[in-house]
Design an enzyme around this catalytic site. Structure first.
Site, PDB file in Angstrom:
ATOM      1  N   VAL A 283       2.415   5.988   4.694  1.00  0.00           N
ATOM      2  CA  VAL A 283       1.296   5.974   3.743  1.00  0.00           C
ATOM      3  C   VAL A 283       1.479   7.048   2.683  1.00  0.00           C
ATOM      4  CG1 VAL A 283      -0.357   4.975   5.371  1.00  0.00           C
ATOM      5  CG2 VAL A 283      -0.172   7.449   5.184  1.00  0.00           C
ATOM      6  N   HIS A 284       1.003   6.752   1.494  1.00  0.00           N
ATOM      7  CA  HIS A 284       1.093   7.693   0.381  1.00  0.00           C
ATOM      8  C   HIS A 284       0.065   7.314  -0.682  1.00  0.00           C
ATOM      9  CE1 HIS A 284       3.847   4.351  -0.342  1.00  0.00           C
ATOM     10  NE2 HIS A 284       3.648   4.526  -1.646  1.00  0.00           N
ATOM     11  N   LEU A 285      -0.372   8.302  -1.418  1.00  0.00           N
ATOM     12  CA  LEU A 285      -1.385   8.144  -2.450  1.00  0.00           C
ATOM     13  C   LEU A 285      -0.730   8.313  -3.823  1.00  0.00           C
ATOM     14  CD1 LEU A 285      -4.451   8.010  -3.225  1.00  0.00           C
ATOM     15  CD2 LEU A 285      -4.458  10.497  -3.033  1.00  0.00           C
TER      16      LEU A 285
END
Length: 159
Positions: A118-120
């Site tokens: 996951v990453h923003l």
């Protein structure tokens, strides 16, 4: 409805299928210049997107390999959002964007190029920042080299 076209992402999508290593895990263990790291937190990193939508487009990711958003612990979630906010502050100081797109692309159908970590994304925006070049010429124009963007943002990153 306006659309943001990003045909240059196909290069990334094709290479992601060929490379089985995790780009975020490799970045967490690599050198800052080489991996375009802007800032290292205790549990997260902020790094430039190698295939940006605009100059200054960066991502924050946990250093721990986590595939599902719900698997993040509270400290990771807090630090990820703090790093995003700090990066927006650095962008404001160096590039003065007029707005931002901030978001999680969770799953391939939601636009995630990397589905297992996951990453923003934080994408700075300016009026008129999408133009005819990517659509008609399949060419993206970035006014600055990624290493220079990394240096400028890292220098303004709050401690």
């Amino acid at each position: 409805m306006k659309q943001l076209w990003a045909p240059w992402r196909l290069e990334y999508i094709k290479s992601a299928d060929e490379d089985s290593s995790c780009v975020f895990c490799a970045a967490a263990e690599g050198g800052d210049d080489e991996k375009l790291i802007l800032h290292r937190g205790v549990r997260s990193i902020a790094l430039l997107n190698k295939y940006p939508y605009s100059s200054g487009h960066f991502m924050v990711a946990p250093t721990r390999h986590v595939a599902e958003f719900g698997e993040l612990d509270q400290e990771e979630v807090l630090e990820l959002h703090r790093l995003a906010a700090a990066g927006m502050g650095a962008l404001a100081e160096t590039y003065a964007p007029q707005g931002y797109n901030v978001g999680w692309n969770l799953g391939r159908v939601a636009g995630a190029g990397v589905v297992d970590h996951v990453h923003l994304h934080v994408v700075p925006r300016w009026a008129g920042d999408t133009n005819f070049m990517p659509v008609l010429a399949d060419t993206k124009v970035l006014p600055e080299h990624l290493q220079e963007t990394r240096r400028r943002l890292a220098d303004f990153w709050p401690s």
